[in-house]
Design a protein around this motif. Sequence first.
Motif, PDB file in Angstrom:
ATOM      1  N   ALA A   1       0.825  -1.212   0.000  1.00  0.00           N
ATOM      2  CA  ALA A   1       0.000   0.000   0.000  1.00  0.00           C
ATOM      3  C   ALA A   1       0.859   1.261   0.000  1.00  0.00           C
ATOM      4  N   ILE A   2       1.959   1.238   0.747  1.00  0.00           N
ATOM      5  CA  ILE A   2       2.870   2.394   0.764  1.00  0.00           C
ATOM      6  C   ILE A   2       3.451   2.633  -0.624  1.00  0.00           C
ATOM      7  N   PHE A   3       3.850   1.548  -1.288  1.00  0.00           N
ATOM      8  CA  PHE A   3       4.380   1.688  -2.652  1.00  0.00           C
ATOM      9  C   PHE A   3       3.321   2.280  -3.586  1.00  0.00           C
ATOM     10  N   TRP A   4       2.085   1.774  -3.519  1.00  0.00           N
ATOM     11  CA  TRP A   4       1.020   2.259  -4.397  1.00  0.00           C
ATOM     12  C   TRP A   4       0.687   3.725  -4.116  1.00  0.00           C
ATOM     13  N   TYR A   5       0.709   4.106  -2.850  1.00  0.00           N
ATOM     14  CA  TYR A   5       0.420   5.496  -2.487  1.00  0.00           C
ATOM     15  C   TYR A   5       1.471   6.433  -3.074  1.00  0.00           C
ATOM     16  N   GLU A   6       2.724   6.060  -2.951  1.00  0.00           N
ATOM     17  CA  GLU A   6       3.791   6.903  -3.476  1.00  0.00           C
ATOM     18  C   GLU A   6       3.745   6.966  -5.003  1.00  0.00           C
ATOM     19  N   TYR A   7       3.360   5.850  -5.630  1.00  0.00           N
ATOM     20  CA  TYR A   7       3.336   5.813  -7.094  1.00  0.00           C
ATOM     21  C   TYR A   7       2.227   6.698  -7.658  1.00  0.00           C
ATOM     22  N   THR A   8       1.083   6.737  -7.000  1.00  0.00           N
ATOM     23  CA  THR A   8      -0.072   7.471  -7.533  1.00  0.00           C
ATOM     24  C   THR A   8      -0.182   8.890  -6.977  1.00  0.00           C
ATOM     25  N   LYS A   9       0.847   9.376  -6.308  1.00  0.00           N
ATOM     26  CA  LYS A   9       0.805  10.742  -5.779  1.00  0.00           C
ATOM     27  C   LYS A   9       0.605  11.760  -6.893  1.00  0.00           C
ATOM     28  N   ILE A  10       1.357  11.582  -7.957  1.00  0.00           N
ATOM     29  CA  ILE A  10       1.287  12.505  -9.095  1.00  0.00           C
ATOM     30  C   ILE A  10       0.790  11.717 -10.300  1.00  0.00           C
ATOM     31  N   PHE A  11      -0.345  12.150 -10.857  1.00  0.00           N
ATOM     32  CA  PHE A  11      -0.929  11.439 -11.995  1.00  0.00           C
ATOM     33  C   PHE A  11      -0.563  12.131 -13.295  1.00  0.00           C
ATOM     34  N   GLY A  12      -0.119  11.317 -14.260  1.00  0.00           N
ATOM     35  CA  GLY A  12       0.208  11.839 -15.578  1.00  0.00           C
ATOM     36  C   GLY A  12       0.321  10.701 -16.570  1.00  0.00           C
ATOM     37  N   LEU A  13       0.803  11.015 -17.760  1.00  0.00           N
ATOM     38  CA  LEU A  13       0.949   9.990 -18.787  1.00  0.00           C
ATOM     39  C   LEU A  13       1.934   8.906 -18.363  1.00  0.00           C
ATOM     40  N   SER A  14       2.998   9.320 -17.681  1.00  0.00           N
ATOM     41  CA  SER A  14       3.993   8.343 -17.224  1.00  0.00           C
ATOM     42  C   SER A  14       3.388   7.372 -16.211  1.00  0.00           C
ATOM     43  N   THR A  15       2.404   7.840 -15.445  1.00  0.00           N
ATOM     44  CA  THR A  15       1.743   6.961 -14.478  1.00  0.00           C
ATOM     45  C   THR A  15       1.066   5.797 -15.182  1.00  0.00           C
ATOM     46  N   ILE A  16       0.431   6.079 -16.327  1.00  0.00           N
ATOM     47  CA  ILE A  16      -0.237   5.022 -17.091  1.00  0.00           C
ATOM     48  C   ILE A  16       0.780   4.140 -17.808  1.00  0.00           C
ATOM     49  N   LEU A  17       1.805   4.767 -18.399  1.00  0.00           N
ATOM     50  CA  LEU A  17       2.786   4.003 -19.167  1.00  0.00           C
ATOM     51  C   LEU A  17       3.550   3.006 -18.301  1.00  0.00           C
ATOM     52  N   PHE A  18       3.824   3.404 -17.067  1.00  0.00           N
ATOM     53  CA  PHE A  18       4.585   2.522 -16.178  1.00  0.00           C
ATOM     54  C   PHE A  18       3.693   1.730 -15.223  1.00  0.00           C
ATOM     55  N   LEU A  19       2.379   1.817 -15.419  1.00  0.00           N
ATOM     56  CA  LEU A  19       1.466   1.097 -14.530  1.00  0.00           C
ATOM     57  C   LEU A  19       1.685  -0.420 -14.554  1.00  0.00           C
ATOM     58  N   PRO A  20       1.914  -1.058 -15.733  1.00  0.00           N
ATOM     59  CA  PRO A  20       2.169  -2.507 -15.708  1.00  0.00           C
ATOM     60  C   PRO A  20       3.346  -2.891 -14.816  1.00  0.00           C
ATOM     61  N   PHE A  21       4.424  -2.112 -14.881  1.00  0.00           N
ATOM     62  CA  PHE A  21       5.572  -2.416 -14.026  1.00  0.00           C
ATOM     63  C   PHE A  21       5.251  -2.137 -12.558  1.00  0.00           C
ATOM     64  N   ALA A  22       4.461  -1.091 -12.314  1.00  0.00           N
ATOM     65  CA  ALA A  22       4.078  -0.782 -10.935  1.00  0.00           C
ATOM     66  C   ALA A  22       3.254  -1.916 -10.336  1.00  0.00           C
TER      67      ALA A  22
END
Length: 642
Positions: A392-413
Motif C-alpha cells: 500500500a505504501i508503494f502504491w500510495y507513493e506511485y499514484t501521488k502525481i498522476f500523468g501519462l507516465s503513471t499510465i505508461l509505467f502502470l504494468p511495471f508498478a
Amino acid sequence: MAIESKAEVSTESEDSEDSEEEPVIEEVKMQYDIYMLLFFIIYYVSWIGPSFIFMSYFMMVFREYFLEAPTFIAIFTELNPLLALLLMPLIIILCYLVRLLFIGVSTKIIWAITEKISPTKDGIIPRNIKSKAADYYHIRSFILKYGKSIFTKGIFPWLSNWFYNFVKASKIGKGTTIEESLVNDKYITIGKNCYIGVNSALSSHVVEGIFGNISYFEVKAKDNITMAGMNAVGPGSEINDNSFLLPLASGQKHIKIGKQGEDGKKNFGYYFGLPLRKIFKRKLKDYLGLSPEDLERNENLEEAIIAMKNERKSKTKEKRVKNIEREDVEDLENTSVDDTKDQRKEEPIDINSLTKEDLAVDFTTSSAISRINIKFLAVYIPIFWLSGLMAAIFWYEYTKIFGLSTILFLPFALFFMIYIFIIGVLFFSKLLLIFINLLHKPREGVFLAEIGDKDYEFWMLRTELKKIALWFLRNSPLPWIDVIAFRWFGIRMDFSSHLNDAWCDAEFVDFGRNVLVGQGATVMSSMVVGKYLIIKRVIFEDYVLVGGQTTIAPGTIIRHDGFIGALSTTTLNQVLEPNWIYFGIPAIKLKKNKYAAIRRDIITKRSVDDETKIVETTDVHFDDDKKEFIKIGDSEDKHVNS
C-alpha cells in the motif's frame, strides 16, 4: 522402414544398440535472459491497453463524479454519480477482456517469429547437446505458460480454447471442452464435440531422461472423444472418432486408439487400464452396471431419443402408473423370506452417535490437513497486514502525481506491487518459522496424528505457514520462481532443478543438480496414514527425472541418473538404484537408463485395437556440428537441420 508384429516391443533391440562408450554429455543451460525478456514483452503489452482504459475512466469519470460527489446522498440521487458507480464493474470486465486479447496477440506474434526461425515438427530432440531445435522448443513452451495460466485460472477459463487456436499452438474443434489440466496446450489437434476430463493429458512431448531425448510428436484426437479423467496419452498418438477412455486409462507414445467405421457406420470403442486396452461390451456392461439395451441406446443416441419421444406420446399417464404399480407388486413377490428376515435383523444406524473420529479422513497429505485447528490460521493476520502495508505504501507513493507516465509505467508498478506483497509474505513467514522452530525443532520419525502431540501440532503449523507463501508465488506472473521459497524455507535445492507445475512438501526434501520433476507430480516428505504422521526425508541425487503425475512417498531416495516414469508411485523408504528406469504402481525396475547412448531415430507405433506394432525411423533434430555426438542409422539420412 516398417516391420509389423503381434508381440509387445522388447527392449532387447534397444539394448543391443547401446554403445559401450560413454556418450558425450553437454549440460544444456536454460536461456533465462531470453525467457525474461519475452515474458516482460507479453506482460507489458497485456497491461498497457487496460491501463489506459481503466485509469482514464477512473481519473476523468469515477473520481470526478463519484469520489468527489458533494454528499453521500447525492451518489444515489443524482444521475452522474450513480452511472459512474454502475459502470465501474463493466469497465473492469472490459479491461480484463482487453488484457486477454492483448496476451493472445503478443504471444501469437512471438510464436510466429519462432516458428519462422525453427518450425515445429515431429521428431526427436536430444537433451544431452545444445541445439537450435531444443532452444526454440523451450522458448515456445515458456511463452505459452503465462497466457495459459491467465486464461485457465481466470473467470472465463473456456476462452483458453480460443487462445490456443489463435496463437496456433494447437487446433481445438468446436464444442470441445478441456477441463483443468496440466498439459493440453501445444502441438495437439482435437476434433469437434470432445470432452477432455480433469487432469487428463494429451502430451505432445515426453522427456526421456536428463541427458536423453525429448520425443516431440503431434497428438491427434478426432471427433466425439471422451477422456473421463486422469487419462494420459503420449506423443504421436492418434485417437479415432467415438473413442471413450474410462478413468485412469492411459497409454504410451505412438499408439493408435480406435478404428474408423466401415460403410459410414460409427465404430465405438471403450478403453481402460494402464497401459490402456480395449474393453468389450460384456465387460463394459459389468464395469458400468449397464444393460445391453443401454449400450445399444448409447451407440444409436439420436434414434433412441426419437423413439423415446414417440413412446411417450403413445402412452397415457394411466398406463405408466399401472406399469409402476405392477412392477412394485412383482418386486415384493420376488423378495425372499430370508432376505426380509435379514433386513429386520439389521439395526438402524444412529446418526447422532457418530463422532468426529468416525467421519474423519484417514489418509491425507500436508496439502489437505483434515484436523487442522483454526487457531493456526491466525498467523496469517500479521503476515497479510504487514505485507499489505508495504504494498500500500508503494502504491500510495506511485499514484501521488498522476500523468501519462503513471499510465505508461502502470504494468511495471503492478508487477512490483505484487512481488513486494509476496516478498513481504515470505519474509514475515520466515521470521515466524524461525521462532516456531526454536520452540520445537522439526524432526523425522513416526508420530501420533492427534491433537496434543507436539510433533503433529507443530508440523501442521509449519505446513500452514509455508503453504500460503507458496500459493501466492505459484499464482503470480512468474510461478516457476517458487524455487526461491523452497530455498528460503530450508529445502536443499539450486536453480538448475525444476518443479514444473508439481506439488512438493516444503521440508525434508533434498535436490541434487539438474533434477527435473514433471507436471502434476507429487513429492511427499510427510503424510498421515490412519492415526500416524510419517515424516521422512526425500532425496533426489544429481540428474534425476520424475515423470508427470508421479507420486513420491516419504523416505524415497532416487540415486544419480535415476528415472521414474509417469503415472508411477514409490513406496515408503524405497531406494531407486542409479542409472535405472523405474515404472509402475508401485515402481519396479524397467530397464537401464541409456537414452543418451541408443539410436535415437527409431520409434515404435502400436495399434491398441489390432495389438500390432510398426517400427519406423523418424527425424532427429540437431545442429550440423553436433552430428558426431548423435547415434542414428548410417544407411538412412534422417537428420533434419534445426
